[in-house]
Motif scaffolding. Structure first.
Motif, PDB file in Angstrom:
ATOM      1  N   GLN A   1      69.120  11.571  65.155  1.00  0.00           N
ATOM      2  CA  GLN A   1      68.691  10.209  65.463  1.00  0.00           C
ATOM      3  C   GLN A   1      68.312  10.127  66.940  1.00  0.00           C
ATOM      4  O   GLN A   1      69.147  10.334  67.811  1.00  0.00           O
ATOM      5  N   GLU A   2      67.009   9.845  67.197  1.00  0.00           N
ATOM      6  CA  GLU A   2      66.605   9.657  68.583  1.00  0.00           C
ATOM      7  C   GLU A   2      67.288   8.407  69.146  1.00  0.00           C
ATOM      8  O   GLU A   2      67.515   7.432  68.415  1.00  0.00           O
ATOM      9  N   ARG A   3      67.576   8.428  70.434  1.00  0.00           N
ATOM     10  CA  ARG A   3      68.308   7.329  71.062  1.00  0.00           C
ATOM     11  C   ARG A   3      67.367   6.196  71.430  1.00  0.00           C
ATOM     12  O   ARG A   3      66.454   6.359  72.238  1.00  0.00           O
ATOM     13  N   SER A   4      67.602   5.037  70.835  1.00  0.00           N
ATOM     14  CA  SER A   4      66.784   3.866  71.175  1.00  0.00           C
ATOM     15  C   SER A   4      67.385   3.067  72.326  1.00  0.00           C
ATOM     16  O   SER A   4      66.714   2.198  72.887  1.00  0.00           O
ATOM     17  N   ASP A   5      68.647   3.370  72.662  1.00  0.00           N
ATOM     18  CA  ASP A   5      69.310   2.625  73.724  1.00  0.00           C
ATOM     19  C   ASP A   5      69.153   3.288  75.088  1.00  0.00           C
ATOM     20  O   ASP A   5      69.722   2.832  76.081  1.00  0.00           O
ATOM     21  N   ALA A   6      68.365   4.371  75.161  1.00  0.00           N
ATOM     22  CA  ALA A   6      68.165   5.089  76.421  1.00  0.00           C
ATOM     23  C   ALA A   6      66.922   4.552  77.134  1.00  0.00           C
ATOM     24  O   ALA A   6      66.131   3.812  76.547  1.00  0.00           O
TER      25      ALA A   6
ATOM     26  N   GLN B   1      60.210   1.872  69.067  1.00  0.00           N
ATOM     27  CA  GLN B   1      61.437   2.546  69.465  1.00  0.00           C
ATOM     28  C   GLN B   1      61.343   4.047  69.210  1.00  0.00           C
ATOM     29  O   GLN B   1      60.362   4.535  68.648  1.00  0.00           O
TER      30      GLN B   1
ATOM     31  N   HIS C   1      62.467   8.936  73.515  1.00  0.00           N
ATOM     32  CA  HIS C   1      63.695   8.140  73.383  1.00  0.00           C
ATOM     33  C   HIS C   1      63.511   6.818  74.108  1.00  0.00           C
ATOM     34  O   HIS C   1      62.562   6.625  74.867  1.00  0.00           O
TER      35      HIS C   1
ATOM     36  N   PHE D   1      70.183  15.549  76.275  1.00  0.00           N
ATOM     37  CA  PHE D   1      69.974  14.108  76.139  1.00  0.00           C
ATOM     38  C   PHE D   1      68.572  13.756  75.641  1.00  0.00           C
ATOM     39  O   PHE D   1      68.367  12.672  75.105  1.00  0.00           O
ATOM     40  N   ASN D   2      67.607  14.634  75.854  1.00  0.00           N
ATOM     41  CA  ASN D   2      66.226  14.345  75.483  1.00  0.00           C
ATOM     42  C   ASN D   2      65.565  15.626  75.005  1.00  0.00           C
ATOM     43  O   ASN D   2      65.207  16.487  75.813  1.00  0.00           O
TER      44      ASN D   2
END
Length: 429
Positions: free
Chosen positions: A216-221, A287, A253, A394-395
């Protein structure tokens, strides 16, 4: 549930292609004409399921997998995308390609190739190498499938020994293993249906795969969006004063919405998002994981290879530490220039220093002056122009680069950015 992308890896002749063929056959994902061709080719003998993935003529002639083959199947509960990676050491680069976008890795272990008479069973080099590469590429779930269990007189004892060896290796290497299961790809034991044996009470391989999570790619980053294509806006609004352009790319992200202030990297020019497109529709928000077209409120110099980010959130670097999986027969040497691709941008680069190389047997870093083919090392990289690199942890887009030899144009290595970033170098190119 989201489709699970997984790869099969391991040594030569471990049964990877046969296992995938078995999954396709048992899930009824083989077309009638494909099955007819296999049955006619078998001429009354058992059908060779490995031919379902070995599509190249050279693969069928040599009986090995050379290129990555992708296949699709579904059960009542989930869809799957399988990548059959080559097992031969010569084609390790193809395995790296398959692993880069996978949610899980199924590493096959041929139990008939191991010396079960020893108290401590030794694993094959490719089993160790592919497991470490899966960890390096941050494949979230690792599954060991101990194959050809039907060839043993005492399968329970053999499985227990190999399972202990795999657990010992995983603990020493810091691998998180989702499951270790016995299978017989040829007969279909414990592939789609649970094994009926007193020594095994666990799930089948398919049951394990149905329960694994997807990346799951981070949408909150903070926003990270590499520009892939710049298009003139065909729906220019009256009175805009300039010809708007649509900046297309897949969000690595974070998220972006109409009204956000963004900056273009590496130029650091700022603008406001005036509109967003997804497919043929106007949307208010995009997102991580979605491909969007961004329309800015002013005309800026933006081209393929640039990045969009929220102001002040991205760090530009021209020197950084990284883990390098070297895939070229020509050794990697400090000081030599290469091309690297970051997102959609190509820049010149060089290896400033090789800190260490990983010994896949002892799992300890060793000093090295160069990196040989199929080795993994920690290096210091320098690039000609500053890039918005981030730690790969992280990415997975902003932290990954490919290395290309400028003379042969071969893909020479996979480069993953580590933490912490080193201070920028001030040497002249």
């Amino acid at each position: 549930m989201q489709a699970l992308r997984f790869l099969t890896a391991g040594s030569v002749d471990d049964g990877k292609s046969t296992l995938i063929g078995r999954l396709l056959f048992d899930s009824q994902a083989i077309l009638a004409d494909q099955l007819d061709v296999l049955e006619r080719r078998a001429a009354g003998k058992p059908v060779d399921l490995s031919l379902l993935t070995d599509g190249l003529e050279a693969e069928r002639e040599q009986g090995i997998t050379i290129d990555v083959a992708y296949r699709y199947f579904a059960t009542k509960t989930r869809k799957f995308i399988i990548a059959d990676a080559p097992g031969h050491e010569q084609y390790t680069r193809n395995m790296v390609t398959a692993a880069a976008g996978s949610d899980a890795a199924v590493v096959l272990v041929d139990i008939t190739k191991l010396d079960l008479s020893q108290t401590s069973v030794g694993l094959l080099p490719q089993t160790r190498r592919h497991s470490l590469l899966a960890q390096l590429l941050r494949v979230p779930s690792l599954v060991f499938a101990i194959n050809k269990i039907d060839a043993l007189e005492r399968p329970g004892e053999g499985f227990a020994k190999v399972k202990a060896a795999l657990e010992s290796f995983a603990q020493a290497a810091g691998l998180e293993v989702a499951a270790i299961v016995p299978v017989s790809a040829l007969r279909g034991d414990n592939v789609t249906q649970p094994l009926d044996a007193p020594w095994w009470q666990g799930p089948s391989l398919l049951q394990v795969l149905e329960g694994l999570p997807c990346v799951q790619e981070r949408s909150d980053a903070p926003l990270s969006l590499p520009i892939q294509y710049v298009q003139k806006d065909a729906f220019q609004s009256e009175g805009a004063g300039f010809q708007p352009r649509v900046l297309w790319g897949r969000i690595a992200h974070g998220a972006v919405q109409v009204g956000d202030e963004i900056e273009v990297l590496p130029s650091r020019q700022k603008a406001v998002v005036a509109g967003l497109r997804r497919a043929a529709e106007d949307v208010q928000r995009g997102q991580a994981g979605e491909s969007v077209g961004v329309i800015l409120d002013r005309q800026l110099d933006v081209s393929r290879g640039d990045w969009l980010a929220h102001p002040g959130k991205a760090v530009l670097q021209n020197r950084f530490p990284a883990t390098l999986a070297w895939l070229d027969t020509e050794p990697a040497k400090p000081g030599r220039k290469y091309w690297v691709r970051h997102g959609n941008r190509w820049v010149q680069a060089r290896i400033a220093a090789i800190d260490s190389v990983l010994d896949i047997h002892s799992l300890q870093p060793q000093a090295a002056l160069e990196l040989q083919v199929n080795t993994i090392g920690r290096v210091q990289m320098e690039v000609q122009h500053e890039l918005p690199v981030e730690p790969f942890e992280f990415n997975r887009v902003g932290g990954a680069l490919i290395v290309v030899d400028p003379a042969s144009h071969r893909t020479s290595g996979a480069l993953l950015v580590d933490l912490p970033p080193a201070p920028p170098a001030e040497e002249d190119w």
